[in-house]
Design an enzyme around this catalytic site. Structure first.
Site, PDB file in Angstrom:
ATOM      1  N   ARG A  90       0.849  -1.188   0.000  1.00  0.00           N
ATOM      2  CA  ARG A  90       0.000   0.000   0.000  1.00  0.00           C
ATOM      3  C   ARG A  90       0.885   1.239   0.000  1.00  0.00           C
ATOM      4  O   ARG A  90       1.774   1.373   0.836  1.00  0.00           O
ATOM      5  CB  ARG A  90      -0.865  -0.035   1.263  1.00  0.00           C
ATOM      6  N   THR A  94      -0.762   7.691  -0.848  1.00  0.00           N
ATOM      7  CA  THR A  94      -2.082   7.665  -1.516  1.00  0.00           C
ATOM      8  C   THR A  94      -2.979   6.587  -0.924  1.00  0.00           C
ATOM      9  O   THR A  94      -4.178   6.591  -1.165  1.00  0.00           O
ATOM     10  CB  THR A  94      -1.915   7.371  -3.014  1.00  0.00           C
ATOM     11  N   ASP A 186      -1.631  -2.610  13.554  1.00  0.00           N
ATOM     12  CA  ASP A 186      -1.150  -3.195  12.309  1.00  0.00           C
ATOM     13  C   ASP A 186      -1.139  -4.720  12.471  1.00  0.00           C
ATOM     14  O   ASP A 186      -0.395  -5.267  13.298  1.00  0.00           O
ATOM     15  CB  ASP A 186       0.260  -2.675  12.006  1.00  0.00           C
ATOM     16  N   ASP A 189       2.288  -6.455  12.076  1.00  0.00           N
ATOM     17  CA  ASP A 189       3.166  -6.211  13.232  1.00  0.00           C
ATOM     18  C   ASP A 189       2.721  -7.027  14.441  1.00  0.00           C
ATOM     19  O   ASP A 189       3.551  -7.528  15.203  1.00  0.00           O
ATOM     20  CB  ASP A 189       3.165  -4.722  13.600  1.00  0.00           C
TER      21      ASP A 189
HETATM   22  N1  URA Z   1      -4.164  -2.706   8.114  1.00  0.00           N
HETATM   23  C1  URA Z   1      -3.889  -3.038   9.395  1.00  0.00           C
HETATM   24  O1  URA Z   1      -3.048  -3.911   9.659  1.00  0.00           O
HETATM   25  N2  URA Z   1      -4.569  -2.407  10.385  1.00  0.00           N
HETATM   26  C2  URA Z   1      -5.504  -1.481  10.153  1.00  0.00           C
HETATM   27  O2  URA Z   1      -6.085  -0.944  11.101  1.00  0.00           O
HETATM   28  C3  URA Z   1      -5.770  -1.130   8.804  1.00  0.00           C
HETATM   29  C4  URA Z   1      -5.094  -1.762   7.806  1.00  0.00           C
END
Ligand code: URA
Length: 195
Positions: A90, A94, A186, A189
């Site tokens: 990603r 953007t 995330d 993570d």
């Molecule tokens: N990707 C993630 O890992 N967490 C989010 O909150 C949004 C996208």
């Protein structure tokens, strides 16, 4: 889900719960697939059953390495599933998804497709993954996510009304950084303990 949201949950517990929820969501997502029966002889008599899955299934995971525990949980529920991968990143500014890798089996258009991604946030990468599968002739497509934001659900329902979404929970909104609120942070993570 509450344990996943808790920032103090250990990596070990996080992975285990992701796997458990993955199996439950797969169970729901596969419940309408066609079944066939098999004749067996029990020690007592002949018996028709139990039902066997007739559909050919393929799981497409967005990111092969980082999100392993999520799609392997789906394979526990559907052991014979073929698995293809669409690698995407990603753009941080953007928030647009870019495909950098795509490996699929040859007979993909004959299969039921279950796209697996932990988070449905803006919906951009799921949208792109679904379009990628449709380009390859796939018609029976489902999307399975741990957690969804209303914005992502809206995008998928607008662009792909034929695709059913299965998710563990629908959260409140996305923040200005594209994170789901309240969310769980995330997902990559949290699964790999990289932060
Ligand atoms: N990707 C993630 O890992 N967490 C989010 O909150 C949004 C996208």
């Amino acid at each position: 889900m509450t344990i996943l949201r808790d920032k103090n949950t250990s990596v070990k517990d996080f992975r285990e719960i992701v796997s458990e929820i993955g199996m439950l969501i797969t169970y729901e997502a596969t419940r309408d697939l066609p079944l066939t029966t098999k004749e067996v002889e029990t020690p007592i008599c002949q018996n028709r059953g139990p039902p066997q899955l007739r559909a050919k299934i393929r799981c497409g995971s967005h990111s092969p390495g980082r999100l392993g525990t999520w799609w392997t949980a789906c394979c526990v529920s559907v052991p014979g599933a073929r698995v293809g991968h669409i690698g995407m990143y990603r753009d941080e500014e953007t928030l647009e998804p870019h495909v950098y890798f795509c490996k699929m089996p040859k007979d993909i258009e004959e299969r039921d497709i279950m796209i697996v991604d932990p988070m449905l946030a803006t919906g951009g990468s799921a949208d792109a993954a679904i379009s990628e599968m449709k380009k390859r002739g796939c018609v029976n497509i489902k999307l399975m996510v741990l957690l969804a934001a209303p914005e992502g659900i809206e995008l998928i329902q607008k662009n792909h009304p034929d695709v059913d979404i299965f998710c563990g929970a629908v959260d409140d909104h996305l923040n200005e950084h594209g994170y789901i609120v309240p969310g769980l942070g995330d997902a990559g993570d949290r699964i790999f303990g990289t932060k």
